[in-house]
Design a protein around this motif. Structure first.
Motif, short mmCIF file in Angstrom:
data_model
loop_
_atom_site.label_atom_id
_atom_site.label_comp_id
_atom_site.label_asym_id
_atom_site.label_seq_id
_atom_site.Cartn_x
_atom_site.Cartn_y
_atom_site.Cartn_z
N UNK A 86 26.11 43.08 34.89
CA UNK A 86 27.02 43.01 33.74
C UNK A 86 27.79 44.32 33.56
N UNK A 87 27.14 45.45 33.84
CA UNK A 87 27.83 46.73 33.73
C UNK A 87 28.96 46.83 34.75
N UNK A 88 28.72 46.33 35.95
CA UNK A 88 29.75 46.39 36.99
C UNK A 88 30.95 45.52 36.62
N UNK A 89 30.70 44.31 36.14
CA UNK A 89 31.82 43.46 35.72
C UNK A 89 32.58 44.08 34.55
N UNK A 90 31.85 44.62 33.59
CA UNK A 90 32.50 45.22 32.42
C UNK A 90 33.28 46.48 32.80
N UNK A 91 32.83 47.20 33.83
CA UNK A 91 33.55 48.38 34.28
C UNK A 91 34.85 48.00 34.99
N UNK A 95 36.66 44.93 28.50
CA UNK A 95 36.88 44.08 27.33
C UNK A 95 37.18 42.63 27.69
N UNK A 96 36.79 42.20 28.89
CA UNK A 96 37.04 40.81 29.29
C UNK A 96 35.76 40.06 29.61
N UNK A 136 20.05 50.81 29.44
CA UNK A 136 20.67 51.01 30.74
C UNK A 136 22.19 51.08 30.63
N UNK A 137 22.76 50.26 29.75
CA UNK A 137 24.21 50.30 29.54
C UNK A 137 24.66 51.62 28.90
N UNK A 138 23.74 52.32 28.26
CA UNK A 138 24.09 53.64 27.70
C UNK A 138 23.93 54.75 28.74
N UNK A 139 23.49 54.39 29.94
CA UNK A 139 23.32 55.38 30.99
C UNK A 139 21.97 56.06 31.00
N UNK A 140 21.01 55.56 30.22
CA UNK A 140 19.68 56.17 30.18
C UNK A 140 18.88 55.82 31.43
N UNK A 162 30.33 48.80 26.62
CA UNK A 162 29.34 47.86 27.12
C UNK A 162 29.71 46.43 26.75
N UNK A 163 29.38 45.45 27.60
CA UNK A 163 29.71 44.07 27.27
C UNK A 163 28.89 43.58 26.08
N UNK A 164 29.49 42.81 25.17
CA UNK A 164 28.73 42.26 24.05
C UNK A 164 27.61 41.35 24.53
N UNK A 165 26.47 41.42 23.84
CA UNK A 165 25.34 40.53 24.09
C UNK A 165 25.32 39.49 22.98
N UNK A 166 25.71 38.26 23.32
CA UNK A 166 25.83 37.17 22.35
C UNK A 166 24.56 36.32 22.41
#
Length: 346
Positions: A86-91, A95-96, A136-140, A162-166
């Motif tokens: 998800x991080x790769x797609x969001x990068x 916002x998509x 992980x999305x925060x880079x920790x 980061x992508x929204x988690x719905x």
């Protein structure tokens, strides 16, 4: 104005054709898209199960639509893998992209050979996964030992946003609980009073973000044909939980679905040959407070549905000064048991 999206059903359509379908939907005027994430279809008659994460890269690269996917970290997917994907797609597509992590369904998760946990354990496992993914999305660098185990995981390419988690939910209790962690809520068409209660439970407990509804529907040139499509493709999705959570294969779903009637299918699918009727149903959902509607035509040939709804239904939902078709009609459905078509029980 309500967002009207296209639902891409990987269980029913081959990935190459589904990519063409979502491109067609964008060209026709749909605003966004979401997809399912299965390794097993609901029925052998559906007969497909492309890998959603590979497909999403192609779909995002070849359209300008926003995309979401309902998925299930914790068993088939380690949460670090979902965080990474998800991080790769969001990068790549800022916002998509959003995703909806759910607690899973045995039909997809049994392939690991691990035991299928009880619902309350799956829910706690999901919440651990959400915490891991957000860190992980925060880079920790994350080490976590609980219902899931993570050892010194880090994602080096994290998105600026980061992508929204719905949260996917089909019950009031799940919607209420999800308010503590979710960036929005997604559910499926159910009776209006149930949907109101779910939205209230989520909002009243601090739930933020958008409210999303996936709408299962069947439309054709005649009522008889619309019924036939729904019976053929979606009759295995008429059962109350825990059946949809616990059965392990498409063969099992086909066995329990052998004697499902038209009346039962109508509890989970909006069936009508009238485009005006579909517009009224969708208007009713928008008027309940849903920000985004994702239309899932349960047939396998999507082009006629895309063209007809783009020409006759979408303009009504976008009429100036209205949230949708300009009517206060509510969807006239009885109890629905269908999950968001995702591999993620709620």
């Amino acid at each position: 104005m309500v967002t009207v999206g296209f639902h891409a059903s990987h269980e029913q359509i081959s990935p190459a054709q589904l990519l063409k379908d979502v491109q067609h939907a964008e060209q026709a005027g749909f605003d966004a898209a979401m997809c399912s994430d299965h390794i097993e279809p609901w029925s052998a008659r559906q007969g497909h199960s492309g890998f959603a994460w590979s497909w999403l890269g192609a779909a995002l690269a070849t359209t300008n639509l926003r995309f979401g996917v309902v998925t299930a970290p914790g068993q088939r997917y380690h949460p670090a893998i979902i965080a990474h994907a998800s991080a790769t797609l969001a990068s790549m597509f800022p916002d998509r992209f959003w995703f909806a992590p759910g607690s899973g369904e045995n039909m997809n998760e049994h392939i690991t050979g691990d035991g299928w946990p009880a619902k309350d354990i799956r829910q706690r496992r999901l919440e651990e996964c959400v915490e891991v993914i957000r860190r992980l999305h925060r880079g920790e660098e994350v080490t976590h030992r609980g219902l899931v185990t993570v050892e010194q995981a880090r994602i080096w390419d994290v998105p600026d946003s980061p992508p929204p988690l719905i949260a996917p939910a089909v019950s009031v209790d799940t919607a209420r609980r999800a308010a503590a962690w979710a960036d929005g809520l997604v559910t499926v068409n159910q009776p209006p009073e149930k949907l109101r209660d779910m939205l209230s439970a989520y909002r009243d407990n601090g739930g933020r973000g958008k409210a999303v509804l996936q709408v299962h529907l069947s439309w054709a040139g005649s009522e008889q044909e619309a019924v036939a499509v729904a019976l053929d493709q979606w009759r295995t999705n008429t059962y109350q939980p825990p059946i949809p959570w616990d059965l392990p294969t498409a063969g099992h779903f086909d066995l329990v679905g052998e004697h499902v009637t038209e009346e039962q299918v109508r509890t989970t699918v909006n069936i009508s040959a009238s485009l005006e009727q579909h517009a009224e149903w969708l208007s009713g959902y928008a008027d309940l407070g849903f920000d985004e509607l994702y239309l899932h035509f349960v047939g396998q040939e999507q082009a006629p549905f895309i063209d007809a709804f783009a020409a006759e239904v979408l303009p009504q939902l976008r009429a100036p000064g209205t949230t949708s078709a300009g009517t206060t009609a509510e969807p006239q459905l009885v109890a629905s048991a269908a999950e968001p078509a995702s591999g993620a029980s709620a």
